[in-house]
Design an enzyme around this catalytic site. Sequence first.
Site, PDB file in Angstrom:
ATOM      1  CD  GLU A  26     -19.622   6.166  26.924  1.00  0.00           C
ATOM      2  OE1 GLU A  26     -18.741   6.634  27.658  1.00  0.00           O
ATOM      3  OE2 GLU A  26     -19.603   6.260  25.666  1.00  0.00           O
ATOM      4  CG  ASP A  34       9.065  -0.492  -4.014  1.00  0.00           C
ATOM      5  OD1 ASP A  34       9.967  -0.870  -4.770  1.00  0.00           O
ATOM      6  OD2 ASP A  34       9.129  -0.574  -2.770  1.00  0.00           O
ATOM      7  CG  LEU A  61       1.727   3.741  -0.084  1.00  0.00           C
ATOM      8  CD1 LEU A  61       2.165   5.186   0.121  1.00  0.00           C
ATOM      9  CD2 LEU A  61       2.654   2.786   0.656  1.00  0.00           C
TER      10      LEU A  61
END
Length: 336
Positions: A42, A195, A199
């Site tokens: 706003e 792995d 991330l």
Amino acid sequence: MQIAKNAFGISRPNPAVGAVIVHKNKIIGEGFTSVYGENHAEVNAVNSVKNVDFFKESTIYVTLEPCSHFGKTPPCADLIVKHRFKKVVIGCIDSNSLVAGKGIERLKNAGIEVIIGVLEKECREHHKRFFTAQEKKRPYIILKWAQTKNGFIAPESKKNQKPVWISNQYSRQLVHKFRAQEQAILVGTKTVLDDNPTLNLRDWFGNHPVRIVIDKDLKIPQNLVVYNKSVKTIFITDVKNVYNSSENIFFEGIDFSQKIANQICAILQKHQIQSVIIEGGAKTIQTFIDENLWNEVCVFESDFTFENGTKAPIFSGKMSSQTYLKNDTLKIYTND
């Protein structure tokens, strides 16, 4: 809502609100929520208008009830009253106990016409992360994985400590868009050991998600990427393994003999995390499914197969959409 989407990934933990100011059927101002601690939608919409005299004959449309309390910024309801807007159209009421109708009451008491519930279903869908955190006291949870045509999410064995890509480049880019929209990403110990994932965001613009890593016995070596302190990282471990937190590295203990997913949700709520995308592995994802703590499942299915490997998680849900990404198919399910 299109304007509000610009705040995805930057406004949290505040909701990604959009606001539009209309004067004599013409849009004269727009705004969306800034980064946390700065202007709400706003305020940005009001500041985008040069002639404040227009406000007396204007309507401001907002996706969520204007706030009525002092936080990092003053109440938006007071700003609207100050400029004597003629009308306020609100998509949905804010369920935060600090607001919850108080903003609407403030506007009405000032003699402003208030209309509530316009496109309410769409606005609640847009603000689903915020509402889940407020009403269920847990994050909005998305489970994501890629699987072969015959239902495997990983091969039986591999040579290197890096991911084996099942999905194509278009799917992987879309995953990074998903990461940009969610506040945190969660994986289990095996995923990190197998792995050594980063991330983070690489194929999309936005803020890196908070990393959440389940590591009961703290088996993950500190030379792996998740320990590089580049982004806030929370390790979920056994209570006896909790260490003092350091720069961007936090340790939180849970009782692994009890419901794990429920305890993790409490920790994420403590850290004001409103949404999390869980990317593996199969055991971690299945834990959240079994405790029925999920909102969406996103499955990327490739057109090739593995002879053997790790089977995809088992779940039950309603498919809400299906998208084709060259030789991949993305299926999104919702939890009824």
